[in-house]
Design an enzyme around this catalytic site. Structure first.
Site, mmCIF file in Angstrom:
data_model
loop_
_atom_site.group_PDB
_atom_site.id
_atom_site.type_symbol
_atom_site.label_atom_id
_atom_site.label_comp_id
_atom_site.label_asym_id
_atom_site.label_seq_id
_atom_site.Cartn_x
_atom_site.Cartn_y
_atom_site.Cartn_z
ATOM 1 N N TYR A 135 0.773 -1.242 0.005
ATOM 2 C CA TYR A 135 0.055 -0.014 0.044
ATOM 3 C C TYR A 135 0.936 1.230 -0.204
ATOM 4 C CZ TYR A 135 -4.035 2.748 1.860
ATOM 5 O OH TYR A 135 -5.099 3.827 1.949
ATOM 6 N N LYS A 163 -1.175 -0.907 -4.198
ATOM 7 C CA LYS A 163 -1.925 0.221 -4.619
ATOM 8 C C LYS A 163 -1.363 1.291 -4.291
ATOM 9 C CE LYS A 163 -5.774 1.766 -1.430
ATOM 10 N NZ LYS A 163 -5.679 3.158 -1.551
#
Ligand code: MN9
Length: 292
Positions: A135, A163
Site C-alpha cells: 500500500y 495500491k
C-alpha cells in the site's frame, strides 16, 4: 499468479448512532456497490478510518464484510499497523476469513530503514499463504518509496501487487511496464483514466463507495477504444472529487452515501461532522454530476 482487475471500493466503515460499527449498513453498502459493478472490495484502508478503530473493531468490520460479500467478489484486507507482530496477527485473521489477499501500509510513525521495510513485507508474506499487496500512500504514511525500492519488494513472488495512491505517474509507468504480471491498482480515483492510459486495469478508491458505476463505465469505454467518452465521465467524477477535497474526502464520501440512502453515520472524532453549508454545496455538485 492471480491478477486483480476492475473496480474495488475502499469501503467506509459504517457507524450507527452510537458510533459502533453497523453491520446492516455494511450489507446495504456492499449490495449497492455490487449492483454498480464493483469487482471487489478493499477493507481497512484510510477510507475505512482504520487508524481510528481498535484492532478488535478492524477484525469485526472485516468479518461483517466477508459475511455480506459471501464469496461474490474478491476482498483485500489492509492489515498495516505499527509493528510486524501486529500486522502478522491481523493478516492471519484475514486469511482465516478467506480474503483474496492482504495489503499493508508500511509500518508508520517510527522511521524505519528501507531494509527494515523490505524485511517487514517479506515477514508478512511468509506468515500467510495468500498474496500480499503493498500500500503505497506517501501523503498519509509519510513514507515515499523510490521505484528502486518497489523493485526490491517485488522481487518476492508472493508480493503480487501495489495500491499506488500517489500522483507519481512516472513511477507508475515504470512499474507497470516492468511487472505486467503484478496487480497494480490506481489509488487516486481522479487519476483513473490517466492511469488506464498507462495500462492500469484495476482501481481501489474511496469514491467508488458511491460512484463505482462511473469507473466501471470508464473501463468499459476504454476497452472499446472510446477514450473521448471515457474522459467526459472522468471529468464528472473529478468535479465531485474536487468538491469532496474541499469538505474533507472521507466525511464527504459518508455524506454522499447518506444522500443516496445508505446511512453510514459520520466519521469518528477528531473528524468533525460536515457543516450545513458544506452538505448543501456537496449535494449540488453531486446532483450536477449525476450522482443523485
Ligand atoms: O483509497 C483513496 N485515497 C486515500 C484510496 O484515501 C488517501 C482515494 O480514493 C482518494 O480518496 C481519492 C481522492 O484523492 O482519490
Amino acid at each position: 499468479m492471480k491478477k486483480f482487475r476492475g473496480i474495488f471500493p475502499a469501503l467506509v466503515t459504517p457507524f450507527d448512532e452510537n458510533g459502533k460499527i453497523h453491520p446492516g449498513a455494511v450489507e446495504k453498502l456492499i449490495e449497492s456497490c455490487l449492483e454498480k459493478g464493483a469487482s471487489g472490495f478493499y477493507v481497512g484502508g484510510s477510507t475505512g478510518e482504520s487508524y481510528l478503530l481498535s484492532v478488535e473493531e478492524r477484525r469485526f468490520m472485516l468479518e461483517q464484510v466477508m459475511k455480506a460479500v459471501d464469496g461474490r467478489a474478491d476482498v483485500i484486507a489492509n492489515i498495516g499497523l505499527f509493528s510486524t507482530e501486529q500486522g502478522v496477527e491481523l493478516a492471519k485473521h484475514a486469511e482465516s476469513l478467506g480474503v483474496s489477499a492482504v495489503s499493508s501500509v508500511p509500518p508508520f510513525y517510527f522511521p524505519f530503514t528501507l531494509d527494515e521495510y523490505v524485511q517487514y513485507y517479506n515477514d508478512l508474506a511468509d506468515s500467510v499463504d495468500i498474496p500480499v499487496i503493498i500500500y503505497n500512500i506517501p501523503a498519509m504514511s509519510g513514507i515515499t518509496f523510490q521505484t528502486e525500492d518497489i523493485r526490491r519488494f517485488f522481487s518476492n513472488e508472493k508480493i503480487i501487487g501495489m495500491k499506488h495512491t500517489s500522483y507519481d505517474l512516472f513511477q507508475l509507468e515504470r512499474v507497470l511496464g516492468e511487472y505486467p504480471e503484478k496487480s497494480i491498482f490506481c489509488g487516486h480515483d481522479e487519476l483513473f483514466l490517466s492511469a488506464s492510459v498507462l495500462g492500469v486495469e484495476a482501481g481501489i478508491g474511496s469514491t467508488f463507495n458511491f460512484m463505482a458505476e462511473k469507473f466501471v463505465r470508464i473501463q468499459k469505454l476504454i476497452s472499446e477504444n472510446r477514450w473521448q467518452e471515457a474522459s467526459v465521465i472522468q471529468k464528472e467524477a473529478n468535479a465531485v472529487i474536487e468538491a469532496l477535497a474541499k469538505v474533507g474526502v472521507f466525511k464527504g464520501v459518508k455524506a454522499a452515501l447518506k444522500l443516496q440512502g445508505i446511512d453510514c453515520g459520520d466519521c469518528r472524532r477528531p473528524f468533525a461532522p460536515l457543516e450545513k453549508e458544506q452538505e448543501k454545496f456537496l449535494q449540488e455538485v453531486l446532483e450536477q454530476n449525476h450522482c443523485l
